[in-house]
Design a protein around this motif. Structure first.
Motif, PDB file in Angstrom:
ATOM      1  N   SER A 127      -1.609   5.369  12.363  1.00 41.51           N
ATOM      2  CA  SER A 127      -0.937   6.619  12.052  1.00 41.51           C
ATOM      3  C   SER A 127      -0.414   7.252  13.330  1.00 41.51           C
ATOM      4  O   SER A 127      -1.082   7.229  14.368  1.00 41.51           O
ATOM      5  CB  SER A 127      -1.904   7.585  11.357  1.00 41.51           C
ATOM      6  OG  SER A 127      -1.375   8.903  11.361  1.00 41.51           O
TER       7      SER A 127
ATOM      8  N   VAL B 299      -0.210   5.931   2.549  1.00 41.45           N
ATOM      9  CA  VAL B 299      -0.853   5.675   3.836  1.00 41.45           C
ATOM     10  C   VAL B 299      -0.452   6.785   4.795  1.00 41.45           C
ATOM     11  O   VAL B 299       0.714   7.189   4.844  1.00 41.45           O
ATOM     12  CB  VAL B 299      -0.447   4.297   4.400  1.00 41.45           C
ATOM     13  CG1 VAL B 299      -1.184   4.026   5.708  1.00 41.45           C
ATOM     14  CG2 VAL B 299      -0.734   3.202   3.383  1.00 41.45           C
ATOM     15  N   HIS B 300      -1.398   7.282   5.588  1.00 39.89           N
ATOM     16  CA  HIS B 300      -1.154   8.443   6.430  1.00 39.89           C
ATOM     17  C   HIS B 300      -0.195   8.115   7.581  1.00 39.89           C
ATOM     18  O   HIS B 300      -0.531   7.361   8.492  1.00 39.89           O
ATOM     19  CB  HIS B 300      -2.480   8.959   7.003  1.00 39.89           C
ATOM     20  CG  HIS B 300      -2.347  10.248   7.751  1.00 39.89           C
ATOM     21  ND1 HIS B 300      -2.115  10.299   9.107  1.00 39.89           N
ATOM     22  CD2 HIS B 300      -2.385  11.531   7.330  1.00 39.89           C
ATOM     23  CE1 HIS B 300      -2.041  11.563   9.499  1.00 39.89           C
ATOM     24  NE2 HIS B 300      -2.203  12.330   8.441  1.00 39.89           N
TER      25      HIS B 300
ATOM     26  N   ILE C   8      -7.316  -1.978   5.450  1.00 39.48           N
ATOM     27  CA  ILE C   8      -7.085  -2.384   4.059  1.00 39.48           C
ATOM     28  C   ILE C   8      -7.515  -3.829   3.878  1.00 39.48           C
ATOM     29  O   ILE C   8      -7.064  -4.729   4.605  1.00 39.48           O
ATOM     30  CB  ILE C   8      -5.605  -2.227   3.668  1.00 39.48           C
ATOM     31  CG1 ILE C   8      -5.143  -0.770   3.901  1.00 39.48           C
ATOM     32  CG2 ILE C   8      -5.386  -2.627   2.210  1.00 39.48           C
ATOM     33  CD1 ILE C   8      -3.669  -0.552   3.612  1.00 39.48           C
TER      34      ILE C   8
ATOM     35  N   ARG D 163      -9.960   0.488   0.904  1.00 36.93           N
ATOM     36  CA  ARG D 163      -9.562   1.066   2.183  1.00 36.93           C
ATOM     37  C   ARG D 163     -10.741   1.763   2.842  1.00 36.93           C
ATOM     38  O   ARG D 163     -11.639   2.268   2.175  1.00 36.93           O
ATOM     39  CB  ARG D 163      -8.449   2.095   1.998  1.00 36.93           C
ATOM     40  CG  ARG D 163      -7.197   1.590   1.346  1.00 36.93           C
ATOM     41  CD  ARG D 163      -6.131   2.686   1.360  1.00 36.93           C
ATOM     42  NE  ARG D 163      -4.969   2.343   0.561  1.00 36.93           N
ATOM     43  CZ  ARG D 163      -3.857   3.064   0.506  1.00 36.93           C
ATOM     44  NH1 ARG D 163      -3.786   4.198   1.209  1.00 36.93           N
ATOM     45  NH2 ARG D 163      -2.846   2.692  -0.247  1.00 36.93           N
TER      46      ARG D 163
ATOM     47  N   ALA E 138       0.848  -1.193   0.000  1.00 36.17           N
ATOM     48  CA  ALA E 138       0.000   0.000   0.000  1.00 36.17           C
ATOM     49  C   ALA E 138       0.880   1.239   0.000  1.00 36.17           C
ATOM     50  O   ALA E 138       1.938   1.266   0.636  1.00 36.17           O
ATOM     51  CB  ALA E 138      -0.921   0.009   1.215  1.00 36.17           C
TER      52      ALA E 138
ATOM     53  N   VAL F 290      -3.442  -0.275   9.652  1.00 32.93           N
ATOM     54  CA  VAL F 290      -2.225   0.543   9.661  1.00 32.93           C
ATOM     55  C   VAL F 290      -2.473   1.752  10.554  1.00 32.93           C
ATOM     56  O   VAL F 290      -3.363   2.563  10.275  1.00 32.93           O
ATOM     57  CB  VAL F 290      -1.836   0.987   8.244  1.00 32.93           C
ATOM     58  CG1 VAL F 290      -0.486   1.699   8.280  1.00 32.93           C
ATOM     59  CG2 VAL F 290      -1.791  -0.192   7.288  1.00 32.93           C
TER      60      VAL F 290
ATOM     61  N   THR G 252      -6.000   3.078   9.179  1.00 30.60           N
ATOM     62  CA  THR G 252      -6.407   2.721   7.815  1.00 30.60           C
ATOM     63  C   THR G 252      -6.630   1.215   7.750  1.00 30.60           C
ATOM     64  O   THR G 252      -5.729   0.427   8.039  1.00 30.60           O
ATOM     65  CB  THR G 252      -5.335   3.130   6.795  1.00 30.60           C
ATOM     66  OG1 THR G 252      -5.090   4.539   6.909  1.00 30.60           O
ATOM     67  CG2 THR G 252      -5.793   2.825   5.381  1.00 30.60           C
TER      68      THR G 252
ATOM     69  N   PRO H 269       2.316   6.121   8.525  1.00 33.28           N
ATOM     70  CA  PRO H 269       2.223   4.784   9.122  1.00 33.28           C
ATOM     71  C   PRO H 269       3.294   4.544  10.175  1.00 33.28           C
ATOM     72  O   PRO H 269       4.466   4.852   9.977  1.00 33.28           O
ATOM     73  CB  PRO H 269       2.425   3.862   7.915  1.00 33.28           C
ATOM     74  CG  PRO H 269       3.256   4.669   6.964  1.00 33.28           C
ATOM     75  CD  PRO H 269       2.777   6.094   7.137  1.00 33.28           C
TER      76      PRO H 269
END
Length: 570
Positions: free
Chosen positions: A219, A201-202, A229, A237, A198, A217, A227, A204
């Motif tokens: 943040s 992603v904010h 997924i 997502r 991925a 995931v 997140t 991670p």
């Protein structure tokens, strides 16, 4: 629940101070049982084990009651635990980030050094009897270690852009984040070609799978984003915004309940799939270290990873104190009108504008700056602790901070005093004279024309300083007391005793790690800050329990600070 009053010192938190005849002492926020919370994993006993990097200890949490028990103490062989995992035989494996070590703690409590060949070890996971670790650095490695044979680490892959919490996925691959690039990667445990799972992603910081095989995931940002997924089908997502500041890690119990930790606010929280939260261990302050109050009475604390507001619980109820801004390594703090001046003990001085959300860099490359104060004639005074100096920082006209935001136009730096042993904090009196606490010398000194004059000596590890009227106040962290010194007569008074500052009583000092290991910062030194408020009260960083204390003169009488406006109790 009584858990909210648990103390880092063990047991239930008692009154915040004793022996004060002149002051009413109260906490502005509740004590926090944990010095931050990093890696988490369920142990064989069903408790959730939490690594506390800032404290150098690991605690076990009962998820039903929130009770906290220290398992790996802060004066043991492990210095800075950041993540942990359990092997098939119940052994606990620990990444000791700053010294670069990986430990095994047997079920009987014995420690064995698995490896000292990993640089900035962070993410760790077990697959049966196999042990895997990754490195939180640029061009980091993912390695397999061999606790039984003691063989050399096997490198599965290199090129990690700051690795962190990882886990085996349902497809038999190891999944891990690249914190810098916003990616999630995977690789077979026996090695092979890594592939991106991925992107975008904010921020991670950790990858985790729930019992249904859904990839989560976490943040590390302020919004507390997770997140989700779907790896089984389209890779779709969905985003859950929890409001939990600074997520660090997560673990799932046998009922698929998700429990998360926070490097910025500590505590343990159950996070529901829809974003609702349930507090297990209260969140709060990791430190606090420096403390200050602005002209209207708003209190700010420098809390290593953020600037926090201890008087006010966050509006959404997801955090014990308000996070004004995530500010890595904030240590000293001084309010100046609507601005906040900050030191990072890793060498930086900055000015933050809360209204505009902008930051101006004032100086870099200093040797562990700690205390900071606004000079009456303009500019800043900074205690450069490891250089044994007090510095003056003066900008080019101190103009519009918005125009200077994020610029590298550093201040002019001059030396006000040097040759000190271990200066920690600075303060000014109404006459514009500068005072500095010297922790190792056990003294408070006044700086006069580049020379120092002893104001008080024989003190026990003095740190935080403040001046109210004719009295200079100093926090003696060794004796855990607040002392007042009359600047007119030289008289000494003990204003409060048994303060919850510093490490728990009976605990020896931790090994002081290097400031940086392979480019990554180590754990902070303790700093019990002190500040005078416009209404004549004192604000003190009770870093031993994670609170800020307000000391108000008995009867509500104000003791106006010379040269400062009066005010009502906030």
């Amino acid at each position: 629940m009584t858990v909210r009053q648990q103390s880092r010192y063990g047991g239930i938190a008692s009154a915040p101070a004793s022996g004060s005849t002149r002051w009413d002492v109260r906490r502005l926020n509740l004590p926090s049982p944990l010095w931050g919370s990093n890696g988490v994993a369920f142990g064989p006993d069903g408790r959730l084990y939490a690594a506390q990097f800032l404290a150098g200890q690991i605690s076990a949490v009962d998820p039903a009651t929130g009770d906290v028990e220290t398992i790996v103490p802060m004066d043991g062989p492990v210095q800075s635990p950041d993540d942990l995992a359990f092997g098939a035989d119940g052994s606990m494996y620990i990444t000791d980030l700053v010294p670069g070590r990986v430990w095994r703690r047997s079920p009987q409590g014995d420690y064995h050094l698995v490896s000292d060949e990993v640089q900035v070890p962070n993410g760790i996971t077990c697959i049966g009897d196999r042990l895997f670790v990754n490195e939180m650095r640029m061009n980091g490695r993912l390695l397999e270690l061999f606790p039984e044979s003691g063989g050399a680490p096997k490198v599965l892959t290199e090129g990690l852009a700051l690795g962190n919490a990882m886990q085996l996925g349902p497809d038999g691959h190891l999944y891990y984040p690249h914190m810098v690039t916003g990616q999630v990667w995977r690789i077979p445990p026996d090695g092979g070609t890594p592939e991106v799972v991925a992107e975008d992603v904010h921020e991670p910081v950790a990858v985790r799978f729930d019992l249904g095989g859904v990839l989560m995931v976490l943040s590390r940002g302020r919004a507390g984003i997770v997140t989700r997924i779907d790896l089984h089908g389209t890779g779709s997502r969905s985003i859950v915004t929890s409001g939990l500041v600074g997520l660090d890690n997560a673990a799932f119990d046998t009922e698929n309940r998700m429990f998360v930790s926070s490097f910025a606010t500590g505590g343990i929280t159950e996070l529901h799939p829809d974003g609702r939260t349930r507090e297990i261990v209260p969140r709060g302050l990791d430190g606090p270290f420096g403390v200050t109050v602005d002209p209207v009475g708003t209190v700010y604390a420098a809390d290593h990873y953020r600037v926090a507001g201890p008087e006010h619980r966050a509006a959404d109820g997801t955090d014990d104190v308000t996070t004004h801004v995530l500010r890595p390594f904030a240590h000293g703090i001084a309010a100046d009108g609507g601005l906040l001046h900050l030191t990072s003990q890793y060498g930086e001085v900055t000015t933050y504008d809360p209204e505009r959300g902008t930051t101006r860099v004032r100086a870099t490359g200093l040797r562990r700056p700690t205390g900071i104060a606004v000079r009456p004639g303009g500019g800043l005074a900074v205690a450069e602790t490891d250089a044994g100096r007090v510095l003056v920082l003066e900008g080019d006209g101190e103009g519009d901070e918005a125009d200077k935001a994020d610029e590298a136009d550093h201040d002019t730096v001059t030396v006000l005093a040097e040759g000190l042993d271990h200066p920690v904090d600075v303060a000014y009196d109404a006459a514009g004279r500068c005072y500095v606490s010297d922790e190792r010398r056990g003294a408070v000194l006044r700086i006069e024309a580049g020379r120092t004059v002893t104001v008080a000596d024989g003190l026990d590890a003095p740190q935080g300083l403040a001046v109210l009227g004719d009295d200079l106040y100093v926090v003696e962290t060794g004796a855990r007391q607040l002392r007042a010194v009359s600047l007119t007569t030289g008289e000494h008074r003990i204003e409060a005793a048994e303060l919850p500052v510093g490490l728990p009583p009976g605990t020896g000092p931790r090994t002081d790690p290097a400031l940086f290991t392979h480019g990554m910062p180590g754990a902070p030194r303790q700093f019990a800050g002190l500040a005078g408020a416009p209404d004549g009260s004192l604000l003190l960083s009770a870093n031993g329990e994670g609170t800020v204390l307000r000391l108000t003169p008995h009867g509500g009488a104000t003791v106006h600070r010379a040269g400062a406006p009066g005010g009502e109790e906030t």
